[in-house]
Scaffold this active site. Structure first.
Site, PDB file in Angstrom:
ATOM      1  N   ASP A 221       0.702  -1.201   0.144  1.00 53.58           N
ATOM      2  CA  ASP A 221       0.106   0.069   0.046  1.00 53.58           C
ATOM      3  C   ASP A 221       0.959   1.337   0.091  1.00 53.58           C
ATOM      4  OD1 ASP A 221      -2.705   1.073   0.279  1.00 53.58           O
ATOM      5  OD2 ASP A 221      -1.843   1.970   2.298  1.00 53.58           O
ATOM      6  N   GLU A 282       1.530  -0.484  -5.216  1.00 57.63           N
ATOM      7  CA  GLU A 282       0.540   0.649  -5.267  1.00 57.63           C
ATOM      8  C   GLU A 282       1.294   1.870  -5.371  1.00 57.63           C
ATOM      9  OE1 GLU A 282      -3.512   2.710  -3.595  1.00 57.63           O
ATOM     10  OE2 GLU A 282      -1.554   2.320  -2.157  1.00 57.63           O
TER      11      GLU A 282
END
Length: 558
Positions: A221, A282
């Site tokens: 993330d 990401e």
């Protein structure tokens, strides 16, 4: 016991260039919205385990689980308090182990979400920082979170992705104003200080904890965060820019050079384990060339292709992003990783039919302009997926897209839960619309999400006709299309193939060959002839040898 084929694949060394993640189709599970085994209205790990056979039937190679670790759930689990345990909301570590074993029995690999940019404010490090005397070695500046010395004003003008200032001031144990801490997201999510060696050592420990349990990799993330520019200079984002930095350059908290050292270190940790464990970034960056820097041979293995995800339904734009992706990722020896939907963006069955701009993270709701036509949206979504799954490389699917689920627009204000909704004073709807629990059975409570009918976000009435059981035996359904796409993709080796553009005088089509499969997407305003050969599949009905508007086709050629 795991699948014999998967056991062998994980045990034997892989020749460079043939690793599983290069061509895998990976299905994102958003645990709280996938399946709820205990009926409390929130999905859980036993619910996932119960439906893994459905995913095996669908034909995916791996699943990626959004966070299920211990968390106060201020940001749906992306605020982690303990990185090495399961939040009771989702079950136990034993439930995770059973789910992992069952997935491997089904021949499905498991990727888990890891959140290294920030933690929950309930993390033991941050709690220790709050309890420490100002200036002590346990203070927030040296322990877990980036912070600035005590000053009367904000350290700089940075804004949170969720709205409002990116800084909050703590109260010292004696009641006086203390230091400021940085939170690029919610105030309950303090950023880690990645200049601290203890932080780097702790994340190596976390990686090994899950790798030792048998996971096949990590989706990382905010992978372009972590490192902030020296001096923390002021920065004002563009008014119409995306919140994650994907369309702006030189952002002092995104894409800093030092973050690559972190992933080189992680790459070495994963290399200690067999089975080609994978790292996926990401990373919202302005260009595909910049994103490709995250997947150089000694760093990560995949990076989400947000340039492709955010591309308009326009033939020229799609040809450019596909060509750029294959060129730039190929230049560093990595596959492109194609994606159309996830838990942070408007579902593509709605997004592709919007008639007004909707910046990433803003969402759509009852008062949004340019709301989508659901018929056009689904037709384009089916065509876009048919195009995507013919491309060489890896692909990600978001739970429910195989059912053609649209964005849920009419969520009552009082039911919304995304921090964006609250931190922007109800000006931005945020991401709740793509996170509504998915339907399994048309005539069951909560459409089969559970047996009690309770759901943490309200499900719309249209979920009944879109439920998995309603589509399962219908050859024209979106679910049947996805099953056929994945089966043909695997049989024909399209993920490990290569793309050759097909010459065409038309500017409103995307046409290429992958092996002996000709692929054409009609993005124009009128039907066009279907290429010569045997039609393998199409995203919608063909008529008298013509390919309708917003339709894609695969044709077997000589």
């Amino acid at each position: 016991m795991t699948s014999p084929a998967l056991d062998t694949a994980r045990a034997l060394p892989t020749a460079p260039g043939s690793e599983w993640w290069r061509s895998a189709v990976i299905y994102q599970i958003y645990p709280r919205s996938f399946a709820d085994a205990n009926g409390d209205g929130v999905g859980d790990l036993p619910g996932i385990t119960a439906h893994l056979r459905d995913l095996q039937t669908l034909g995916v190679d791996a699943v990626w689980l959004s966070p299920f670790m211990t968390s106060p759930q201020k940001d749906a689990g992306y605020d982690v308090a303990d990185y090495c345990d399961v939040d009771p909301l989702f079950g136990t570590l034993e439930d995770f182990d059973r789910m992992l074993e069952r997935a491997h029995e089904c021949g499905i690999r498991v990727i888990v979400d890891l959140v290294p940019n920030h933690s929950s404010d309930q993390h033991v490090w941050f709690q220790a920082a709050l309890a420490a005397d100002p200036g002590s070695p346990s203070g927030p500046a040296t322990c877990s979170a980036t912070a600035a010395a005590s000053t009367a004003s904000l350290p700089n003008n940075w804004e949170s992705v969720f709205g409002g200032p990116a800084w909050t001031r703590v109260t010292a144990p004696d009641g006086t104003p203390g230091q400021w801490y940085l939170h690029l997201f919610d105030a309950s999510q303090p950023d880690f200080d990645w200049t601290n060696p203890e932080v780097r050592a702790e994340f190596r420990r976390i990686l090994r904890f899950w790798l030792d349990r048998g996971v096949d990799g990590f989706r990382v993330d905010v992978a372009h965060g972590l490192i902030k520019a020296d001096g923390l200079p002021d920065y004002t984002p563009a008014v119409d820019g995306g919140s994650m930095g994907g369309d702006e350059t030189d952002v002092p908290y995104w894409g800093q050079e030092g973050v690559h050292d972190v992933y080189r270190d992680w790459h070495k940790v994963l290399a200690e384990y067999d089975g080609d464990r994978a790292l996926c970034a990401e990373a919202w960056l302005p260009t595909i060339a910049q994103t490709a820097l995250w997947v150089r041979p000694d760093e990560m293995n995949q990076a989400f292709n947000f340039g492709y995800l955010m591309s308009e339904w326009n033939a020229g734009a799609l040809r450019r992003v596909i060509a750029d992706s294959i060129r730039e990722y190929g230049a560093v020896g990595a596959p492109s990783t194609w994606v159309l939907s996830n838990h942070d963006v408007i579902r593509h069955a709605s997004r592709l039919a919007l008639t007004a701009d909707s910046p990433q993270g803003e969402g759509i709701g009852p008062n949004s302009p340019g709301k989508p036509d659901p018929v056009i949206g689904l037709r384009r979504a089916r065509a876009a997926t048919t195009l995507m799954l013919a491309l060489p490389g890896s692909a990600y699917l978001f739970q429910g897209e195989e059912l053609g689920l649209p964005e849920v627009i009419d969520i009552p204000d009082e039911a919304r839960q995304d921090p964006t909704w609250f931190r922007t004073g109800h000006q931005r709807y945020g991401r709740d619309g793509c996170r509504v629990p998915i339907p399994w059975r048309s005539d069951a409570p909560a459409y089969g999400f559970n047996t009690t009918g309770t759901s943490w976000l309200p499900q719309p009435a249209e979920w009944a006709r879109l439920a998995r059981d309603a589509q399962s035996q219908d050859p024209a359904s979106t679910l049947s299309l996805y099953r056929q796409l994945l089966a043909e993709r695997r049989t024909r080796g399209l993920g490990v193939g290569s793309l050759t553009w097909t010459d065409s005088e038309r500017t409103d089509v995307v046409a290429f060959r992958n092996g002996n499969v000709a692929v054409v997407a009609n993005i124009g305003a009128e039907p066009i002839p279907v290429p010569a050969g045997r039609v393998i599949l199409s995203s919608g009905p063909l008529a008298d040898g013509m390919l309708p508007v917003d339709t894609s086709v695969w044709v077997e050629t000589d």
